[in-house]
Motif scaffolding. Structure first.
Motif, PDB file in Angstrom:
ATOM      1  N   ASP A  46       0.842  -1.197   0.000  1.00  0.00           N
ATOM      2  CA  ASP A  46       0.000   0.000   0.000  1.00  0.00           C
ATOM      3  C   ASP A  46       0.872   1.241   0.000  1.00  0.00           C
ATOM      4  N   VAL A  47       0.425   2.258  -0.733  1.00  0.00           N
ATOM      5  CA  VAL A  47       1.097   3.556  -0.665  1.00  0.00           C
ATOM      6  C   VAL A  47       0.062   4.541  -0.149  1.00  0.00           C
ATOM      7  N   VAL A  48       0.232   4.933   1.084  1.00  0.00           N
ATOM      8  CA  VAL A  48      -0.807   5.688   1.767  1.00  0.00           C
ATOM      9  C   VAL A  48      -0.334   7.106   2.037  1.00  0.00           C
ATOM     10  N   GLY A  49      -1.169   8.071   1.694  1.00  0.00           N
ATOM     11  CA  GLY A  49      -0.859   9.465   1.992  1.00  0.00           C
ATOM     12  C   GLY A  49      -1.698   9.927   3.162  1.00  0.00           C
ATOM     13  N   ILE A  50      -1.076  10.626   4.080  1.00  0.00           N
ATOM     14  CA  ILE A  50      -1.833  11.179   5.203  1.00  0.00           C
ATOM     15  C   ILE A  50      -1.895  12.682   5.010  1.00  0.00           C
ATOM     16  N   ILE A  51      -3.106  13.222   4.927  1.00  0.00           N
ATOM     17  CA  ILE A  51      -3.222  14.659   4.742  1.00  0.00           C
ATOM     18  C   ILE A  51      -4.025  15.263   5.878  1.00  0.00           C
ATOM     19  N   GLY A  52      -3.890  16.542   6.021  1.00  0.00           N
ATOM     20  CA  GLY A  52      -4.564  17.250   7.094  1.00  0.00           C
ATOM     21  C   GLY A  52      -3.831  18.560   7.323  1.00  0.00           C
ATOM     22  N   ARG A  53      -4.457  19.436   8.056  1.00  0.00           N
ATOM     23  CA  ARG A  53      -3.839  20.730   8.307  1.00  0.00           C
ATOM     24  C   ARG A  53      -2.662  20.578   9.267  1.00  0.00           C
ATOM     25  N   ASN A  54      -1.939  21.660   9.418  1.00  0.00           N
ATOM     26  CA  ASN A  54      -0.900  21.690  10.443  1.00  0.00           C
ATOM     27  C   ASN A  54      -1.546  21.436  11.791  1.00  0.00           C
ATOM     28  N   GLY A  55      -0.917  20.592  12.593  1.00  0.00           N
ATOM     29  CA  GLY A  55      -1.448  20.342  13.916  1.00  0.00           C
ATOM     30  C   GLY A  55      -2.574  19.320  13.920  1.00  0.00           C
ATOM     31  N   ALA A  56      -2.812  18.674  12.773  1.00  0.00           N
ATOM     32  CA  ALA A  56      -3.880  17.677  12.732  1.00  0.00           C
ATOM     33  C   ALA A  56      -3.424  16.357  13.334  1.00  0.00           C
ATOM     34  N   GLY A  57      -2.113  16.220  13.559  1.00  0.00           N
ATOM     35  CA  GLY A  57      -1.615  15.004  14.190  1.00  0.00           C
ATOM     36  C   GLY A  57      -0.871  14.071  13.254  1.00  0.00           C
ATOM     37  N   LYS A  58      -0.684  14.509  12.001  1.00  0.00           N
ATOM     38  CA  LYS A  58      -0.020  13.645  11.028  1.00  0.00           C
ATOM     39  C   LYS A  58       1.392  13.275  11.483  1.00  0.00           C
ATOM     40  N   SER A  59       2.155  14.294  11.819  1.00  0.00           N
ATOM     41  CA  SER A  59       3.547  14.027  12.178  1.00  0.00           C
ATOM     42  C   SER A  59       3.660  13.233  13.468  1.00  0.00           C
ATOM     43  N   THR A  60       2.760  13.516  14.409  1.00  0.00           N
ATOM     44  CA  THR A  60       2.774  12.748  15.649  1.00  0.00           C
ATOM     45  C   THR A  60       2.490  11.288  15.364  1.00  0.00           C
ATOM     46  N   LEU A  61       1.525  11.027  14.474  1.00  0.00           N
ATOM     47  CA  LEU A  61       1.204   9.659  14.129  1.00  0.00           C
ATOM     48  C   LEU A  61       2.433   8.959  13.538  1.00  0.00           C
ATOM     49  N   LEU A  62       3.129   9.656  12.660  1.00  0.00           N
ATOM     50  CA  LEU A  62       4.333   9.068  12.073  1.00  0.00           C
ATOM     51  C   LEU A  62       5.395   8.811  13.133  1.00  0.00           C
ATOM     52  N   LYS A  63       5.495   9.730  14.081  1.00  0.00           N
ATOM     53  CA  LYS A  63       6.484   9.547  15.152  1.00  0.00           C
ATOM     54  C   LYS A  63       6.154   8.323  15.995  1.00  0.00           C
TER      55      LYS A  63
END
Lengths: 432, 279
Positions: A64-81
């Motif tokens: 799977d090639v999955v893109g995570i989108i959302g505004r700044n502060g939506a939690g994307k980077s935290t999820l990756l961390k």
């Protein structure tokens, strides 16, 4: 090996934001230090915590090639961390099958004093490659980076472009089964970005699992088949990339529904620092100080009144207003720091700053406005997607032809140079 | 052979930290990273210095000169019957290894915070490699000691075979203090100011400039509560073959270090999951 690459169940991450002010005096920091010394590091009251990620459950299959989108502060980077094990979740669990490589940044751990060659080994080891692996890919990395000539020069003498190329080359030759990538494409010049995107494409076509976060919708849409939309820590959409993009753009425009020209900022959702709500309200007016209920006609006046509060007596404060198009690109930034007249003197308490744009020349469409407040050169309150408004078609050039392409219009004229033509004609005549 | 790569081919479980695990085998799997971090620290240490590696020799030699002049010559501090310079230098060797490794590892998590925030690896790797990097300076200074012993005509006895044990004790002591302070440093940057002060006081409490025999006989084993007393006495015993038995003192030091080391590991592991968020 099982079919599933990542299985997450109720992943949540809570951060404490403490009673931190975004700016402070020396005395503040001293008293804070004393308080902090007596406070236990864990377990504090719930009011000064935020859930950066809340109840994220999903399953990602191999390939799977999955893109995570959302505004700044939506939690994307935290999820990756959390997925790359840099930080542990507060609740929930995830199981990952396969070797994980995460690129939350390129060139992590580069040492300026070491040469390019030395940094390839160091950075490779930091990314999780073994000595043997680095040695076997060394030539490829060097070739991709195009810095052969400077391989034995300390990295501190590299141009920023070379620096980025070398860093990406190392990262690109990390060959994990699951690749977690955060925003690394937001660097370098256009040609290099294209090269990176190409490499990313190869990676995703090679059957590897990729989880990819980016603000660049173009990059995400191009690379990913599946999209996950996050909003304020929650996973709000999971489906095909096309649907995810539509959902994302749709969700952005829910902020303004009354058709009014007054926008409340106190309850705005996308506040960056949730500490003090200093930005209060925004009003939009157009030519003749008419409320801009339906938006602004292209080329007309746009007057923005920003109501805010100053927490202390100061003359050093600024308001910034950024206009982004629906693709998230910043088209124009109005910033009071550019205002030459600084005669307002020291103030505190409620204020109204007025930004007057005599001719708003962005082309018709929907624009998202970011607003921030600086006090003593520090951003103390900031709201992304504070409001949206429309620019309406207008006969800007006064010809009855409405401009359709481009991002903005400019006052300009066209003339024919009769004299130049005569000269050319006479030259031709002489030649004959 | 397990490499970092192979270790990760099994399923990875991500969940809130519940049980306390040391996961030392994972640290071993990341030994290539340790190697490169140590290598980086060594490479970078004397970059852009005029004297370079000479510093590794100058520091203990100059300190020995000053000690010999003021403590040996003027204050007439006893030196267990050995020439005072040799006596002091043998004490300074493990001391400077300890003080340097301790300082570096205590600051290691903060100075490598960009790594901690962006990449996963067992965090123990960081203070550990900071401590190991101190061994190179030690090796260089050790060569000077051999020259010195030759000049003074001192021949170490068979006890020298135990020197690696005391070296290990010095390294583990430095790592122990490093574990505690590096983890504390993440939360409280006060540590940066405590360290120079602490090493200064600790030097005075350690028999570097003076012999442990100044302490009354029946109190001496208790002196081992300062593990560096055990290390320094052990070094003198192993290298100079001093008469008198520091065994009890060393045994106390070893016990203290072991307890503190396990405590440090537990504390470090407990705090580890918050490093990336706090640092």
């Amino acid at each position: 090996m099982s079919e599933i690459a990542i299985h997450a169940e109720g992943l949540s991450k809570r951060y404490r934001i403490g009673a931190c002010e975004s700016y402070q005096t020396l005395r503040d920091s001293l008293t804070k230090a004393v308080k902090a010394a007596f406070r236990k590091p864990k377990g504090s009251s719930s009011e000064d915590t935020i859930w950066a990620v809340k109840d994220a459950s999903f399953e990602i299959r191999q390939g799977d090639v999955v893109g995570i989108i959302g505004r700044n502060g939506a939690g994307k980077s935290t999820l990756l961390k959390v997925l790359s094990r840099i930080t542990t979740p507060t609740e929930g669990r995830a199981v990952i099958h396969g070797r994980v490589g995460s690129l939350l940044e390129i060139g992590t751990g580069f040492h300026p004093e070491l040469t390019g060659r030395e940094n390839i080994f160091l950075n490779g080891a930091i990314l999780g490659m073994s000595k043997v692996e680095i040695r076997s890919r060394f030539d490829e990395i060097v070739a991709f980076s195009e810095v052969e000539k400077f391989l034995d020069t300390p990295v501190k003498h590299y141009s920023s472009g070379m620096h980025v190329r070398l860093a990406f080359a190392i990262a690109a030759h990390l060959e994990p089964e699951i690749l977690i990538v955060d925003e690394v494409l937001a660097v370098g010049d256009m040609t290099f970005q294209k090269k990176c995107l190409g490499k990313m494409n190869d990676v995703s076509r090679g059957g590897r699992t990729v989880v990819f976060v980016s603000h660049s919708m173009a990059a995400v849409e191009n690379l990913c088949r599946r999209g996950i939309v996050m909003d304020r820590g929650h996973l709000v959409f999971d489906g095909s990339m096309r649907d995810a993009a539509q959902y994302y753009f749709g969700s952005v425009s829910t902020i303004r529904d009354s058709g009014d020209h007054i926008f409340d900022l106190i309850n705005a959702g996308h506040r960056v620092f949730k500490v003090r709500k200093l930005l209060k309200r925004v009003e939009l007016y157009t030519t003749g100080d008419q409320p801009a209920n339906e938006g602004v006609r292209m080329g007309e006046r746009l007057k923005i009144r920003v109501h805010f509060e100053l927490p202390c007596l100061t003359d050093n404060f600024n308001i910034g207003i950024g206009f982004n198009n629906i693709f998230g690109q910043r088209i124009f930034t109005a910033y009071s720091i550019y205002e030459p007249d600084r005669s307002h003197g020291e103030r505190s308490g409620p204020q109204v700053f007025v930004c007057d744009i005599s001719s708003f020349t962005l082309t018709p469409g929907t624009y998202t406005v970011w607003i921030w407040l600086d006090v003593r050169n520090t951003e103390v309150d900031s709201i992304e997607d504070a409001l949206q408004f429309d620019v309406i078609e207008s006969d800007f050039y006064g010809t009855g032809r409405l401009p359709t392409s481009g991002m903005f219009v400019l006052e300009h004229r066209w003339t024919l140079d009769h004299h130049g033509v005569e000269l050319e004609n006479s030259e031709i005549a002489e030649a004959v | 052979m397990t490499s970092a790569a192979q270790l990760q081919t099994t399923a990875i479980l991500i969940e809130p930290q519940r049980r306390l695990e040391f996961r030392l085998q994972e640290v071993w799997a990341y030994r290539d990273l340790i190697y490169f971090l140590v290598w980086r620290d060594i490479k970078v240490r004397y970059k852009q210095t005029a004297l370079g590696t000479l510093w590794a020799i100058l520091q203990p030699v100059l300190t020995t000169l000053v000690f010999s002049l003021f403590f040996g010559r003027l204050a007439k501090v006893p030196s267990d019957g050995f020439p005072y310079p040799v006596f002091a230098y043998v004490g300074l060797l493990p001391w400077q290894l300890f003080a340097y490794s301790l300082t570096e590892s205590a600051n290691s998590l903060v100075s490598n915070q960009n790594l901690i925030r962006k990449v996963y690896f067992p965090r123990l790797v960081i203070p550990l490699s900071a401590v190991l990097a101190g061994l190179v300076d030690f090796a260089i200074a050790f060569v000077v000691l051999l020259v010195m012993l030759f000049i003074y005509g001192i021949r170490p006895g068979v006890s020298i075979v135990l020197l690696p044990v005391f070296l290990l004790l010095a390294v583990v002591t430095a790592l122990t203090v490093g574990l505690w302070f590096s983890a504390l440093n993440v939360q409280y940057r006060d540590v940066r100011y405590i360290i120079p002060f602490l090493t200064q006081l600790w030097l005075l409490a350690t028999p570097v400039a003076y012999p442990a025999t100044l302490i009354p006989e029946h109190w001496r084993p208790w002196y081992g509560l300062n593990p560096m007393a055990g290390v320094v006495e052990g070094f003198r015993w192993a290298l100079l073959g001093r008469a008198g038995n520091p065994g009890a003192l060393i045994a106390v030091s070893v016990a203290v270090v072991l307890v503190m080391f396990v405590g440090g590991l537990i504390y470090f592991r407990r705090m580890e999951s918050t490093f990336a968020d706090v640092v």
